[in-house]
Scaffold this active site. Structure first.
Site, PDB file in Angstrom:
ATOM      1  N   HIS A 136       0.823  -1.214   0.000  1.00  0.00           N
ATOM      2  CA  HIS A 136       0.000   0.000   0.000  1.00  0.00           C
ATOM      3  C   HIS A 136       0.857   1.264   0.000  1.00  0.00           C
ATOM      4  CE1 HIS A 136       0.055   0.020   4.576  1.00  0.00           C
ATOM      5  NE2 HIS A 136      -0.001   1.313   4.380  1.00  0.00           N
ATOM      6  N   SER A 177       4.006   2.231   8.467  1.00  0.00           N
ATOM      7  CA  SER A 177       3.788   1.252   7.409  1.00  0.00           C
ATOM      8  C   SER A 177       5.081   1.022   6.656  1.00  0.00           C
ATOM      9  CB  SER A 177       2.730   1.748   6.429  1.00  0.00           C
ATOM     10  OG  SER A 177       1.474   1.391   6.886  1.00  0.00           O
ATOM     11  N   ASP A 189       1.276  -7.641   2.396  1.00  0.00           N
ATOM     12  CA  ASP A 189       1.379  -6.205   2.107  1.00  0.00           C
ATOM     13  C   ASP A 189       2.842  -5.769   1.942  1.00  0.00           C
ATOM     14  OD1 ASP A 189       0.894  -3.535   1.806  1.00  0.00           O
ATOM     15  OD2 ASP A 189      -0.451  -3.356   3.518  1.00  0.00           O
TER      16      ASP A 189
HETATM   17  N1  ARG Z   1      -4.773   0.387   7.713  1.00  0.00           N
HETATM   18  C1  ARG Z   1      -3.479   0.373   7.092  1.00  0.00           C
HETATM   19  C2  ARG Z   1      -2.830   1.733   7.294  1.00  0.00           C
HETATM   20  O1  ARG Z   1      -3.130   2.685   7.374  1.00  0.00           O
HETATM   21  C3  ARG Z   1      -3.469  -0.053   5.652  1.00  0.00           C
HETATM   22  C4  ARG Z   1      -4.109   0.882   4.697  1.00  0.00           C
HETATM   23  C5  ARG Z   1      -4.122   0.392   3.268  1.00  0.00           C
HETATM   24  N2  ARG Z   1      -5.214  -0.498   2.998  1.00  0.00           N
HETATM   25  C6  ARG Z   1      -6.488  -0.103   2.654  1.00  0.00           C
HETATM   26  N3  ARG Z   1      -7.418  -1.002   2.495  1.00  0.00           N
HETATM   27  N4  ARG Z   1      -6.801   1.143   2.475  1.00  0.00           N
HETATM   28  O2  ARG Z   1      -3.083   2.676   7.352  1.00  0.00           O
HETATM   29  N1  GLU Z   2      -1.176   1.373   7.545  1.00  0.00           N
HETATM   30  C1  GLU Z   2      -0.601   2.418   8.349  1.00  0.00           C
HETATM   31  C2  GLU Z   2       0.360   3.267   7.551  1.00  0.00           C
HETATM   32  O1  GLU Z   2       0.097   3.536   6.414  1.00  0.00           O
HETATM   33  C3  GLU Z   2       0.018   1.830   9.564  1.00  0.00           C
HETATM   34  C4  GLU Z   2      -1.065   1.423  10.443  1.00  0.00           C
HETATM   35  C5  GLU Z   2      -1.176   2.288  11.648  1.00  0.00           C
HETATM   36  O2  GLU Z   2      -1.736   3.384  11.592  1.00  0.00           O
HETATM   37  O3  GLU Z   2      -0.663   1.797  12.660  1.00  0.00           O
HETATM   38  O4  GLU Z   2       1.318   3.798   8.021  1.00  0.00           O
END
Ligand code: ARG
Ligand code: GLU
Length: 675
Positions: free
Chosen positions: A84, A611, A206
């Site tokens: 991502h 991330s 991921d």
């Molecule tokens: N929750 C994770 C992060 O913020 C992954 C985000 C990417 N995946 C998605 N389905 N948008 O931020």
């Molecule tokens: N998916 C998040 C990012 O883009 C990390 C998840 C979180 O917020 O801990 O950094």
């Protein structure tokens, strides 16, 4: 004598083990934590983590694309991050003929690696405190200019810590020739998509792979076919030995934003005003976009990235509100403040001043958030912004227009405009005379929005000529809301509490807390600077009678497999491997089954920006790539709960398995030196 010694040892040991895993520590000051880290299983020294005298782990960690983290894993600048995080670059390189999002991409040699225009990574050269230089009158700009003159490709910034009580200079080398080396298909890299986002158990692969290139002297340089793979001062060795519950884990990366020290006023704002409002507004947008996506697969693809972005924070905020309520964060803050007042009567005015400052800035910050979540999301305005942008030439304008219309559907945008203009007018504390007049003249916000889309000529790229833009009702709309945008822009800070008029009260307040609350382990809030967090692999009690194990495997992927559901349509290569148990060197026994590890969780304190961060074992070896938190942890930006907060990590063995068995890119595994 002996007994007292033993007793002392026991007390020391228990008080040490009572130190929480909470915290995101500045690497240059990590020596203050090293004792606790060693106690928890870290085998190396502070100098191995950060050093300005010798190569250290920090030389292998990168800020990726300005908002994620990545790690270098070979002497040839090979870089791992999340799928991502690489998504934009992978999408930009994709065409209908070469759809790397859908099918994945695997370079089979250096020559096949794809340049990614605009993609940058930053590697920290060093950091140092400059609080005194600033106090002595040197300006931030002067400090930055001096630092950037020190070396080729140097970029510097000065960041404040503890609401401006301290300032640090960060000097990076900025690399702009970064090439795509590999990416799994979306069905692996985004497996489970929004359904599984923020959720454990998780089965997402991921990760994506890039390579940093440098000039012949190993210095940062613009893209050139003559550039060579960058030789890092240090890279991470990979451990394929796997993890088990209780193992030490460390995360090294660039967390973006936490609010550890905010007062009850700010917690109340988040939990009772900001999050609920934003959740409601995003629910409306997601309903509109989702319905359109169901009707046409063209719209589904056009709005895929937008939908994912909107849904990500939407889901996070819901978990955050629940978490704050569950933990009673607000009443804890009120208690804490009452104790502070009692013990520090001479400083109690700081809390009053903070309250007043929040009240004073409420209208502005609320407007900034409301504008962002409503008016700013009306996309047709982009055409006006591009058209009237005098800083770019016609060729760039044409490219920006093409990019915009490629992922745009006027009927979706019309519905968004009706809903969002209505929502803005219903909730607004600040409105412009121009907008008020237009809304009144058309019989209300919804009617005005409908009228705009009935009359605009900008519905397609062919219609979007300069002349049309100058005369379009959308342009009139953009100018009518410009005073709102301009007003809101004065409040565009990381958090409500970072507005200068509020932050100036946090400075003495947090300083007073540090002098008063000696037990508390103070760490500076995350601000997209390099940090270390450490903890251990651990499951957790999800619900009554429901313990969540810390490791998932291929079994779970196959159990979710459903060709009918886009997000769970497992690629055939994985099905085949599963059917034949063809796991090669990556097969292991977990929970009594011969399988492949996929993800695991740990107690590291992380947030957005982490991330792609390297997850490291006690010996400093890479064991996984961080990519998410569980839904029950999303309030950790405000209150970290040791018993429940878990970060989600893609197991490095799954990464290697996919590279090998799905990508057929064994040359990368050889390059990583894995036997
Ligand atoms: N929750 C994770 C992060 O913020 C992954 C985000 C990417 N995946 C998605 N389905 N948008 O931020
Ligand atoms: N998916 C998040 C990012 O883009 C990390 C998840 C979180 O917020 O801990 O950094």
């Amino acid at each position: 004598m002996k007994r007292t010694l033993l007793l002392v040892a026991l007390i020391v040991a228990t008080s040490l083990s009572a130190v929480a895993d909470k915290g995101m520590w500045l690497p240059s000051l990590i020596s203050s934590r090293i004792k606790d880290m060693k106690q928890k299983g870290f085998k190396l020294s502070a100098e191995d983590i950060y050093s300005i005298n010798k190569a250290s782990m920090k030389d292998a960690v990168v800020l990726f694309d300005g908002g994620c983290t990545g790690e270098i894993v070979t002497e040839q600048g090979l870089l791992l991050t999340n799928h991502h995080c690489g998504y934009d670059a992978i999408q930009a390189l994709s065409t209908v003929e070469h759809d790397y999002l859908t099918n994945g991409f695997w370079a089979m040699s250096n020559a096949e690696e794809l340049p990614c225009p605009g993609l940058k990574v930053h590697i920290l050269v060093r950091m140092e405190e400059v609080t005194e230089r600033i106090a002595a009158g040197e300006s931030r700009d002067e400090i930055i200019a001096k630092a950037e003159a020190e070396g080729v490709g140097f970029k510097a910034s000065v960041e404040s810590m503890y609401y401006g009580n301290e300032a640090y200079l960060f000097i990076y080398r900025e690399f702009s020739d970064v090439r795509l080396v590999g990416a799994p298909p979306t069905t692996i890299g985004k497996f489970g998509a929004d359904n599984d986002n923020w959720i454990w158990p998780r089965h997402t692969g991921d990760f994506s792979i890039f390579r940093i290139y440098a000039d012949k002297d190993n210095n940062p340089a613009a893209y050139s076919a003559d550039n060579k793979p960058y030789t890092p001062a240090r890279h991470f060795e990979i451990s394929t030995k796997g993890v088990k519950e209780g193992d030490f884990t460390m995360i090294y990366g660039f967390p973006g934003n936490t609010q550890e020290y905010i007062t009850s006023d700010a917690v109340r704002y988040v939990a009772e005003t900001s999050d609920p409002l934003k959740i409601d507004l995003r629910t409306q947008r997601l309903d509109i976009i989702g319905a359109a996506q169901k009707q046409s697969s063209e719209t589904r693809i056009k709005y895929a990235a937008k939908q994912a972005n909107i849904a990500n924070a939407w889901k996070k905020w819901q978990g955050e509100v629940k978490g704050i309520n569950r933990l009673g964060t607000l009443s804890k803050k009120l208690d804490y403040e009452a104790r502070f007042r009692k013990d520090n009567p001479d400083k109690a005015y700081l809390l009053d001043s903070l309250s007043e400052a929040y009240n004073r800035n409420y209208e502005g910050y609320f407007t900034y958030e409301l504008y962002n979540e409503t008016l700013r999301g009306i996309e047709l305005q982009q055409v006006v912004y591009i058209g009237l942008n005098s800083t770019i030439d016609d060729e760039k304008k044409a490219a920006a227009m093409a990019q915009f219309y490629k992922d745009f559907d006027i009927n979706v945008d019309r519905q968004l405009a009706v809903a969002m203009l209505t929502a803005y007018c219903d909730n607004a504390l600040v409105i412009s005379e121009e907008l008020e007049a237009l809304v009144a003249a058309h019989g209300g916000a919804a009617a005005y929005a409908e009228w705009l889309y009935d009359n605009t000529k900008l519905d397609s790229i062919e219609g979007a000529t300069m002349e049309a833009i100058l005369n379009d009702p959308i342009t009139e709309f953009v100018f009518a809301i410009e005073p709102i945008r301009e007003f809101a822009s004065h409040y565009a800070y990381r958090n409500f509490s970072n507005i200068p008029d509020i932050e100036r009260w946090y400075r003495p307040y947090v300083k007073a807390l540090m002098e008063w609350d000696k037990e508390r382990a103070f760490f500076p809030d995350a601000n997209l600077t390099l940090r270390v967090a450490y903890g251990k692999v651990a499951g957790y009690d999800y619900a009554d009678g429901e313990y969540h194990l810390p490791q998932t495997t291929l079994e779970g992927i196959i159990a979710k497999d459903n060709p009918e559901i886009y997000d769970y349509n497992v690629p055939q290569a994985l099905r085949d491997a599963y059917a034949k148990k063809d796991y090669g060197r990556w097969g292991v026994n977990i929970n009594g089954k011969y399988t492949v590890p996929v993800c695991f969780i740990a107690t590291n304190h992380t947030t957005g920006g982490n991330s792609g961060s390297p997850v490291i074992n006690g010996k400093g070896e890479l064991i996984g790539i961080n990519f998410d938190r569980t839904w029950l942890s999303t309030m950790s930006d405000i209150e970290f709960d040791e018993t429940l907060c878990r970060n989600i990590i893609c197991d490095i063995r799954y990464v290697l398995f996919v590279i090998d068995k799905v990508g057929g890119a064994g040359w990368l595994i050889d390059e990583m030196g894995i036997k």
